[in-house]
Design a protein around this motif. Structure first.
Motif, PDB file in Angstrom:
ATOM      1  N   LEU A  84     -25.589  14.808   0.547  1.00  0.00           N
ATOM      2  CA  LEU A  84     -26.566  15.025   1.620  1.00  0.00           C
ATOM      3  C   LEU A  84     -27.599  13.828   1.379  1.00  0.00           C
ATOM      4  N   VAL A  85     -27.659  12.878   2.722  1.00  0.00           N
ATOM      5  CA  VAL A  85     -28.633  11.854   2.432  1.00  0.00           C
ATOM      6  C   VAL A  85     -29.824  12.403   3.565  1.00  0.00           C
ATOM      7  N   PHE A  86     -29.624  12.876   4.694  1.00  0.00           N
ATOM      8  CA  PHE A  86     -30.529  13.243   5.611  1.00  0.00           C
ATOM      9  C   PHE A  86     -30.119  14.097   6.321  1.00  0.00           C
ATOM     10  N   VAL A 134     -26.652  13.224   7.750  1.00  0.00           N
ATOM     11  CA  VAL A 134     -26.009  11.862   7.389  1.00  0.00           C
ATOM     12  C   VAL A 134     -25.703  12.355   5.685  1.00  0.00           C
ATOM     13  N   THR A 135     -24.336  12.081   5.481  1.00  0.00           N
ATOM     14  CA  THR A 135     -23.803  12.327   4.310  1.00  0.00           C
ATOM     15  C   THR A 135     -23.357  10.962   3.702  1.00  0.00           C
ATOM     16  N   GLU A 136     -23.121  10.959   2.297  1.00  0.00           N
ATOM     17  CA  GLU A 136     -22.428   9.913   1.683  1.00  0.00           C
ATOM     18  C   GLU A 136     -21.248  10.336   0.943  1.00  0.00           C
ATOM     19  N   PHE A 152     -35.363   7.798   9.814  1.00  0.00           N
ATOM     20  CA  PHE A 152     -36.822   7.272   9.294  1.00  0.00           C
ATOM     21  C   PHE A 152     -37.707   8.556   8.576  1.00  0.00           C
ATOM     22  N   SER A 153     -38.315   8.148   7.737  1.00  0.00           N
ATOM     23  CA  SER A 153     -39.579   9.105   7.266  1.00  0.00           C
ATOM     24  C   SER A 153     -40.690   8.075   7.206  1.00  0.00           C
ATOM     25  N   ASN A 184     -33.104  12.033   1.348  1.00  0.00           N
ATOM     26  CA  ASN A 184     -32.568  11.535   0.061  1.00  0.00           C
ATOM     27  C   ASN A 184     -32.076  10.014   0.332  1.00  0.00           C
ATOM     28  N   PHE A 185     -32.991   9.443   0.731  1.00  0.00           N
ATOM     29  CA  PHE A 185     -32.615   7.896   0.949  1.00  0.00           C
ATOM     30  C   PHE A 185     -32.002   7.151  -0.166  1.00  0.00           C
ATOM     31  N   PRO A 186     -31.303   6.329  -0.090  1.00  0.00           N
ATOM     32  CA  PRO A 186     -30.771   5.446  -1.198  1.00  0.00           C
ATOM     33  C   PRO A 186     -31.782   4.789  -1.902  1.00  0.00           C
TER      34      PRO A 186
END
Length: 147
Positions: A25-27, A39-41, A97-98, A140-142
């Protein structure tokens, strides 16, 4: 006992490919209207989903490296410290965005997604979806996007 060990080892080996198939889980957030941005990776791809829980209205994927390459980096200047991940679907760009206000006493942070349409190489603002602070937010942005 040896048979049990053999069966257990065989079972674990058949399950190994599935152990790596878990999405990261990215966002994730929910807006005031109850719609979610997720958004998942997995496997070198970002997967964007938007809509009500269990009923996505928009789903698309982007190559991980291409998305990271198109995403701007914060240059250390200005009131806000921000991070963006820009995903593209046709002529539309979705900038997750954050953004934290570095100068306010409470360092208020805003999360969401801004949508632009590309017209003749120019970005045209379409809309912005802000995350509700009353609901769960996961970011959890890259690492490559951090400052």
């Amino acid at each position: 006992m040896k048979k049990v060990k053999k069966y257990l080892i065989a079972f674990l080996l058949t399950m190994a490919p599935f152990a790596h198939a878990v999405d990261h889980l990215v966002f994730f957030c929910t807006n005031a209207q109850g719609k979610q941005v997720r958004v998942t990776e997995q496997g070198g791809k970002f997967r964007y989903q938007f809509g009500k829980p269990k009923r996505a209205e928009l789903v698309f994927e982007n190559d991980r490296q291409e998305a990271i390459d198109r995403s701007p980096r914060w240059g250390g200047i200005g009131r806000d410290l921000w991070t963006n991940l820009v995903l593209q679907n046709g002529d539309y760009q979705y900038a997750l965005f954050s953004s934290m206000d570095r100068l306010s006493p409470r360092h208020e942070t805003v999360y969401g997604v801004t949508v632009h349409r590309l017209v003749n190489g120019e970005e045209q603002y379409v809309t912005q979806v802000k995350c509700s602070k009353k609901r769960k937010i996961v970011v959890n942005f890259p690492e490559e996007l951090m400052f």
